[in-house]
Write a protein that holds these residues in place. Sequence first.
Motif, PDB file in Angstrom:
ATOM      1  N   HIS A 567       0.666  -1.171   0.002  1.00 45.47           N
ATOM      2  CA  HIS A 567       0.076   0.104   0.100  1.00 45.47           C
ATOM      3  C   HIS A 567       0.981   1.414   0.118  1.00 45.47           C
ATOM      4  N   ARG A 568       1.702   1.265   0.925  1.00 45.03           N
ATOM      5  CA  ARG A 568       2.475   2.521   1.074  1.00 45.03           C
ATOM      6  C   ARG A 568       3.374   2.943  -0.338  1.00 45.03           C
ATOM      7  N   THR A 569       4.088   1.689  -0.767  1.00 42.68           N
ATOM      8  CA  THR A 569       4.709   2.175  -2.156  1.00 42.68           C
ATOM      9  C   THR A 569       3.809   2.514  -3.300  1.00 42.68           C
ATOM     10  N   ARG A 605      -2.720   2.271   8.657  1.00 41.65           N
ATOM     11  CA  ARG A 605      -1.444   2.080   8.500  1.00 41.65           C
ATOM     12  C   ARG A 605      -0.937   1.189   7.371  1.00 41.65           C
ATOM     13  N   ARG A 606      -1.726  -0.032   7.093  1.00 36.75           N
ATOM     14  CA  ARG A 606      -1.345  -0.909   6.215  1.00 36.75           C
ATOM     15  C   ARG A 606      -2.319  -1.138   4.801  1.00 36.75           C
TER      16      ARG A 606
END
Length: 612
Positions: A567-569, A605-606
Amino acid sequence: MAVDRSPRTTPRTADPARLRLRRELTSHPVRLFCALLFALAATGAGLSLPLLVQEVIADFSAHRPLGPDVLLMCAAAVAGALAQTGSGFLLARIGERLAYRLRTRLMEHTLRLPLAVVRAQGVGELAARITSDALLLRQVVEVATQLPLAALTVLATLLVMVWIDWVLTAVTVAALGVLTALVLLIVRRMKGNVTGQQDAVGRIAQRFTATLDALTTVKAYRAEPVAARALAADAERLRVVSLQGARLSALVPAALTLGNQFAMIAVILTGGARLASGDLEVGAFAAFLLYLLQTVPAVSTLATGFGRLQAGLAARDRCNDLLALPPEADPQDTARPAPVPVPDAPAVVFRGVSYTHAGATDAALRGVSFTTARTGLTAVVGASGAGKSTTLALIDRFIHPSSGSITVLGHDAAHWPLDALRARIAYVDQAFTLLEATVRENLQLGRRSTATDHDLDAALEAVGLGEDVARLPQGLDTPIGREADLSGGQRQRMALARALLSDAEIILLDEPTSQLDGLNEQRFRGIVGRLAATRAVIVVAHRLSTVQDAQHVVVMNQGAVLDAGDHRTLLGRCAPYRDLVASQAPAPRAPGPGGPERPALVVTRRATGPRA
């Protein structure tokens, strides 16, 4: 345009499963022989009665006792009736067995056809094959025995009539010959009409079934008149073709009656002349008339039997058309063993996969490549029409790629026998489909072993359905789908419980949260977490919050993979994914008396999400 890379594109020309009436009729030879024996006995009893009548008339003339001949007549009549009853019952049993075998073969074959073929055929049309077509074939059993017996009756009767008086017999044959030629001309046109009637029945059944499936929408949009007009148009087509068949059917008894009357007139005139000249006795003339009365019904049976046989042959052809459709499974599946999953191989690997739906010009998938881990949650996300559901259908081999390859548990999906492949995969479709069966049977679909009541109760509690099922009239053994049915959300949770109980290594979830409220969505996330701990879960969903714990996200758009990662990428490098996440962020509320509110936290967060 790409073509579905399936080995089953051409119907087989020599299919041993094709329906052959001779083979079906002789599947119970002892029963058939007894039926024919009884029918012959009934025919013999009928042929003996006119001769006994002749003897009774002679006894009257000679003033002899009538008792023995009358007793023989009564015995022949009773024996003929009993023999006819026995033959009819045995033939009915043979016919019902034929209809049963046919229906089970057709239903089993239909269940094994590819989804696209079933949809193209239509549910109502397929239902007509196992209802009206099977009934038409059921009557072939009677016809197949009636025709040779009727022909034998006519031949034997004519031989006896020749023995009584050959001149009257010649007159009778001439009259019946004209009658037979006329009836055969009519019967030849009946097969095509029966096929047309059955096709029309299938069309109206298909439309009516589809309309009932959409009845909620029909009522909501006040479309009853529109639906009724469409059904009436199909009913009108059926009426027209049935009326044509009725005209043909009405001509047969009319022609038989006319031929009977002409034969009777000719025989009476000729017989009267021969009586007057002394060439014929009264008793012989009475016996001849009785034989004539017996011959006409036998000829009628021949004529109508040919018509019914044509209807049965038309139904046979329609059933064979269905049986000729190749099944979904590769014919070689039964001959090859299932591969052993490679321990450390990924669950699913797509390599340059493309797919085009039948009749479409644009590809649904174009060069799709991605890999899912052996365990954990993979989310497939993207706008509507991106090809996400098509991806799941390819994994379960509901359809076949036009190009590229798909690997499942370390082996090419095409190398897996279909049953073995699907035994490794649990699939929850968008409609959360349940069978018209008990709760217990629905929960245990696809399991290789029987689950205990404790396991079933635990799965139901996990999805929040424990109390709902307990309130059903028979609990786990309550049939659902008719009187006792579940709401949309309950059906959804039932499908999730079935996936939870599955012993498959791969779980496919297509839009699993569309009807879940906030509480049940939290339950769903917990269930997915339990599943993903030991299995590969691939989920397609619009609501990204339901897959925020995904370890891997595949972003699709217009049939292609735009990006893949965590997700963050993806938030950092994939603009379409950022837009997708932003589109589901709650709108900021207007400032209250205490001043402007802080913006809601959009992404956890994820967070990683599937399907849009």
